[in-house]
Write a protein that holds these residues in place. Structure first.
Motif, mmCIF file in Angstrom:
data_model
loop_
_atom_site.group_PDB
_atom_site.id
_atom_site.type_symbol
_atom_site.label_atom_id
_atom_site.label_comp_id
_atom_site.label_asym_id
_atom_site.label_seq_id
_atom_site.Cartn_x
_atom_site.Cartn_y
_atom_site.Cartn_z
ATOM 1 N N ASP A 1 -99.242 51.101 -12.399
ATOM 2 C CA ASP A 1 -98.731 50.764 -11.070
ATOM 3 C C ASP A 1 -99.519 49.579 -10.537
ATOM 4 O OD1 ASP A 1 -96.902 52.866 -11.028
ATOM 5 O OD2 ASP A 1 -98.406 54.273 -10.241
ATOM 6 N N PHE A 2 -98.808 48.549 -10.052
ATOM 7 C CA PHE A 2 -99.530 47.420 -9.455
ATOM 8 C C PHE A 2 -99.515 47.487 -7.938
ATOM 9 C CE2 PHE A 2 -95.221 45.875 -10.357
ATOM 10 C CZ PHE A 2 -94.848 45.311 -9.160
ATOM 11 N N MET A 3 -98.925 48.571 -7.378
ATOM 12 C CA MET A 3 -99.007 48.859 -5.952
ATOM 13 C C MET A 3 -99.238 50.347 -5.783
ATOM 14 S SD MET A 3 -96.110 46.572 -4.025
ATOM 15 C CE MET A 3 -96.809 47.039 -2.454
ATOM 16 N N GLN A 4 -99.831 50.726 -4.674
ATOM 17 C CA GLN A 4 -100.076 52.141 -4.396
ATOM 18 C C GLN A 4 -98.769 52.790 -3.946
ATOM 19 O OE1 GLN A 4 -102.970 53.731 -5.011
ATOM 20 N NE2 GLN A 4 -103.705 51.784 -5.852
ATOM 21 N N THR A 5 -98.085 53.432 -4.888
ATOM 22 C CA THR A 5 -96.803 54.056 -4.583
ATOM 23 C C THR A 5 -96.751 55.437 -5.201
ATOM 24 O OG1 THR A 5 -95.873 52.990 -6.547
ATOM 25 C CG2 THR A 5 -95.514 51.890 -4.441
ATOM 26 N N GLU A 6 -96.058 56.326 -4.547
ATOM 27 C CA GLU A 6 -95.855 57.670 -5.069
ATOM 28 C C GLU A 6 -94.363 57.965 -5.111
ATOM 29 O OE1 GLU A 6 -97.987 60.487 -2.776
ATOM 30 O OE2 GLU A 6 -99.962 59.628 -3.180
ATOM 31 N N HIS A 7 -93.924 58.588 -6.204
ATOM 32 C CA HIS A 7 -92.521 58.961 -6.380
ATOM 33 C C HIS A 7 -91.606 57.754 -6.149
ATOM 34 C CE1 HIS A 7 -94.146 62.996 -6.296
ATOM 35 N NE2 HIS A 7 -94.586 62.821 -5.063
ATOM 36 N N ILE A 8 -91.968 56.612 -6.757
ATOM 37 C CA ILE A 8 -91.242 55.380 -6.480
ATOM 38 C C ILE A 8 -89.791 55.461 -6.940
ATOM 39 C CG2 ILE A 8 -92.037 54.337 -8.650
ATOM 40 C CD1 ILE A 8 -91.373 52.489 -5.358
ATOM 41 N N GLY A 9 -89.549 56.127 -8.080
ATOM 42 C CA GLY A 9 -88.184 56.238 -8.585
ATOM 43 C C GLY A 9 -87.290 57.022 -7.639
ATOM 44 N N GLN A 10 -87.776 58.173 -7.172
ATOM 45 C CA GLN A 10 -87.003 58.984 -6.237
ATOM 46 C C GLN A 10 -86.779 58.225 -4.931
ATOM 47 O OE1 GLN A 10 -89.073 62.682 -5.737
ATOM 48 N NE2 GLN A 10 -89.186 63.098 -7.935
ATOM 49 N N GLU A 11 -87.821 57.533 -4.486
ATOM 50 C CA GLU A 11 -87.732 56.801 -3.228
ATOM 51 C C GLU A 11 -86.688 55.694 -3.322
ATOM 52 O OE1 GLU A 11 -90.749 53.916 -0.962
ATOM 53 O OE2 GLU A 11 -91.510 55.962 -1.185
ATOM 54 N N THR A 12 -86.642 54.993 -4.463
ATOM 55 C CA THR A 12 -85.659 53.930 -4.665
ATOM 56 C C THR A 12 -84.240 54.476 -4.576
ATOM 57 O OG1 THR A 12 -87.203 52.735 -6.092
ATOM 58 C CG2 THR A 12 -84.878 52.132 -6.239
ATOM 59 N N PHE A 13 -83.999 55.613 -5.243
ATOM 60 C CA PHE A 13 -82.672 56.217 -5.241
ATOM 61 C C PHE A 13 -82.262 56.630 -3.826
ATOM 62 C CE2 PHE A 13 -79.901 59.969 -5.562
ATOM 63 C CZ PHE A 13 -78.869 59.437 -6.315
ATOM 64 N N VAL A 14 -83.179 57.238 -3.094
ATOM 65 C CA VAL A 14 -82.881 57.677 -1.728
ATOM 66 C C VAL A 14 -82.579 56.476 -0.830
ATOM 67 C CG1 VAL A 14 -83.852 58.772 0.332
ATOM 68 C CG2 VAL A 14 -84.204 59.808 -1.912
ATOM 69 N N ILE A 15 -83.311 55.371 -1.033
ATOM 70 C CA ILE A 15 -83.084 54.177 -0.218
ATOM 71 C C ILE A 15 -81.688 53.615 -0.474
ATOM 72 C CG2 ILE A 15 -83.805 51.792 0.163
ATOM 73 C CD1 ILE A 15 -86.663 52.677 -0.380
ATOM 74 N N PHE A 16 -81.285 53.555 -1.751
ATOM 75 C CA PHE A 16 -79.950 53.077 -2.068
ATOM 76 C C PHE A 16 -78.888 53.913 -1.355
ATOM 77 C CE2 PHE A 16 -81.358 50.861 -6.096
ATOM 78 C CZ PHE A 16 -80.844 49.635 -5.740
ATOM 79 N N MET A 17 -79.012 55.231 -1.457
ATOM 80 C CA MET A 17 -78.025 56.117 -0.835
ATOM 81 C C MET A 17 -78.052 55.980 0.691
ATOM 82 S SD MET A 17 -76.480 57.502 -3.340
ATOM 83 C CE MET A 17 -76.748 55.890 -4.122
ATOM 84 N N SER A 18 -79.243 55.821 1.250
ATOM 85 C CA SER A 18 -79.367 55.679 2.705
ATOM 86 C C SER A 18 -78.719 54.390 3.191
ATOM 87 C CB SER A 18 -80.848 55.704 3.110
ATOM 88 O OG SER A 18 -81.441 56.947 2.806
ATOM 89 N N LEU A 19 -78.859 53.318 2.406
ATOM 90 C CA LEU A 19 -78.237 52.050 2.776
ATOM 91 C C LEU A 19 -76.716 52.175 2.858
ATOM 92 C CD1 LEU A 19 -80.192 49.339 0.742
ATOM 93 C CD2 LEU A 19 -79.880 49.399 3.204
ATOM 94 N N VAL A 20 -76.141 52.727 1.806
ATOM 95 C CA VAL A 20 -74.689 52.864 1.764
ATOM 96 C C VAL A 20 -74.204 53.787 2.888
ATOM 97 C CG1 VAL A 20 -72.738 53.654 0.382
ATOM 98 C CG2 VAL A 20 -74.618 52.403 -0.713
ATOM 99 N N ALA A 21 -74.891 54.916 3.077
ATOM 100 C CA ALA A 21 -74.497 55.863 4.121
ATOM 101 C C ALA A 21 -74.626 55.232 5.504
ATOM 102 C CB ALA A 21 -75.344 57.128 4.036
ATOM 103 N N GLY A 22 -75.689 54.468 5.730
ATOM 104 C CA GLY A 22 -75.875 53.824 7.024
ATOM 105 C C GLY A 22 -74.744 52.867 7.357
ATOM 106 N N LEU A 23 -74.296 52.076 6.361
ATOM 107 C CA LEU A 23 -73.199 51.133 6.589
ATOM 108 C C LEU A 23 -71.879 51.863 6.830
ATOM 109 C CD1 LEU A 23 -74.037 48.425 3.883
ATOM 110 C CD2 LEU A 23 -74.497 48.342 6.339
ATOM 111 N N ILE A 24 -71.662 52.960 6.105
ATOM 112 C CA ILE A 24 -70.429 53.737 6.305
ATOM 113 C C ILE A 24 -70.383 54.324 7.712
ATOM 114 C CG2 ILE A 24 -69.193 55.820 5.583
ATOM 115 C CD1 ILE A 24 -70.139 55.257 2.727
#
Length: 408
Positions: free
Chosen positions: A373-396
């Motif tokens: 890891d080159f940044m201090q991140t935890e559960h980055i994969g899960q967080e990325t997926f949730v962000i994608f879904m949140s973006l789409v849901a927010g626009l809808i």
């Protein structure tokens, strides 16, 4: 309907569709807009848009005339200035201010316009956007300066790719490879305190397809399955090419200049983030080729997206904070459409670019492949997926709360 009139109508619709696709219009917006224009012009129609193809089916009321047209096209680049000019032209046509012949001539003129911004301005915009993105990511001033310097080189490669098809085909791995070598050189020869991988990420951020991934998911959510699937897969392949180029570039750079021990990044002061977001959004005005009259709206949308998410993340999980940011950006974009009678995409892109998790996707890919890891991140994969879904849901949700009659 007279046959000659039908020919004029279908030629105009085909030309309009190809231009809107060229300017990076998502499939669901493109198809809805063409259907609206075709209905006004008195013909029946059906359209299929994907990132690499366009299909037009146009017929008169009693099928006296029918026309099918399929075209193989290249994925469009974002050109919001030309998009707004084209939209203004269609508005004038729908209001009866222009005849179909006049509108067709004007379409040709718009398509032949030179770039609004001089290449020298785009050159510095690349440097400013990459450097400011490093600060938005919570990096140091040293990292921002290094990323800005490499960003200038990235523009030279991008400009070269517009002149050479061979370079365009290898653009993603090439820019990442050069960025990796340059970052290692800067670390070894000038500033050992920089975070090499974060600098590389910031330097190539313009090429990371986080926005394309988000648009692809939005198309899937609107049941444009062919276009959405194709766009998502294309974005993933671009991401893989970028990561491989960066991986190879850093390996070559370490071999040439020797490896420098990674020093924990010292974040810049909080006030720097405000300046960085302003600088990033201002640079994106040039990169996305916005018209000056729309620039203040677009910059404001970027602030709303970033600080809406920042504020909400204090009280909610980070992914849900992104939902609030996307919702606020969607509401603002639809208000802009009502007030300015212009496509929501003009300001929406600015807000999404500071929200899309393209950088986090790159970070998670790095962690998966290298185990580092080159940044201090935890559960980055899960967080990325949730962000994608949140973006789409927010626009809808934003389109439900603040609907707009404009298709684009």
């Amino acid at each position: 309907m007279d046959t000659q009139e039908f020919i004029k109508i279908r030629r105009f619709i085909v030309k309009l569709g190809k231009m809107l696709h060229k300017y990076g219009t998502p499939a669901f917006r493109l198809e809805a807009h063409l259907l609206e224009v075709a209905t006004y012009l008195g013909v029946n129609s059906s359209f299929i848009s994907t990132p690499t193809s366009l299909t037009f089916v146009i017929w008169s009321d009693f099928h006296e005339d029918e026309y099918n047209h399929a075209a193989r096209v290249q994925p469009g680049d974002i050109d919001l200035g030309s998009l707004s000019r084209t939209d203004e032209l269609v508005n004038r046509l729908l209001k009866g201010e222009l005849t179909l012949v006049e509108a067709d001539v004007e379409l040709t003129r718009i398509d032949g316009l030179p770039n609004f911004y001089h290449p020298a301005v785009e050159f510095f915009a690349f440097g400013l956007s990459t450097g400011s993105f490093a600060l938005v990511m919570g990096s140091s001033f040293d990292d921002a300066v290094a990323a800005a310097a490499i960003g200038l080189i990235m523009y030279l490669i991008y400009f070269w790719s517009t002149k050479s098809k061979r370079v365009a085909l290898m653009q993603e791995p090439l820019v990442a490879l050069v960025a990796g070598v340059c970052a290692c050189a800067i670390s070894s020869l000038f500033d050992p305190d920089i975070n090499i991988r974060l600098v590389v990420l910031s330097a190539i951020i313009i090429f990371i397809p986080g926005l394309a991934l988000t648009i692809g998911l939005a198309e899937l959510s609107s049941r444009n399955l062919m276009s959405g699937t194709a766009r998502v897969m294309d974005a993933l392949m671009q991401l893989f090419k970028l990561y491989f180029g960066a991986f190879l570039g850093i390996a070559i750079g370490i071999w040439l200049f020797s490896e420098v021990e990674l020093v924990p990044t010292k974040a810049a002061p909080k006030y720097a983030v405000w300046i960085a977001v302003l600088t990033l959004c201002s640079a994106l005005v040039v990169i996305f080729k916005l018209r000056i009259k729309h620039a203040p709206w677009a910059i404001m949308c970027g602030f709303i997206g970033y600080f809406g998410t920042y504020w909400a993340s204090k009280y909610l999980e980070f992914g849900l904070g992104t939902f609030v940011g996307a919702f606020a950006v969607g509401i603002f974009a639809n208000i802009f459409t009502k007030l300015a009678n212009a496509p929501a995409s003009i300001v929406l892109m600015q807000g999404l670019i500071v929200l899309v998790p393209g950088s986090k996707t790159y970070i998670s890919l790095n962690s998966f492949v290298s185990g580092k890891d080159f940044m201090q991140t935890e559960h980055i994969g899960q967080e990325t997926f949730v962000i994608f879904m949140s973006l789409v849901a927010g626009l809808i949700f934003a389109n439900v709360v603040m609907p707009t009659k404009k298709a684009l």
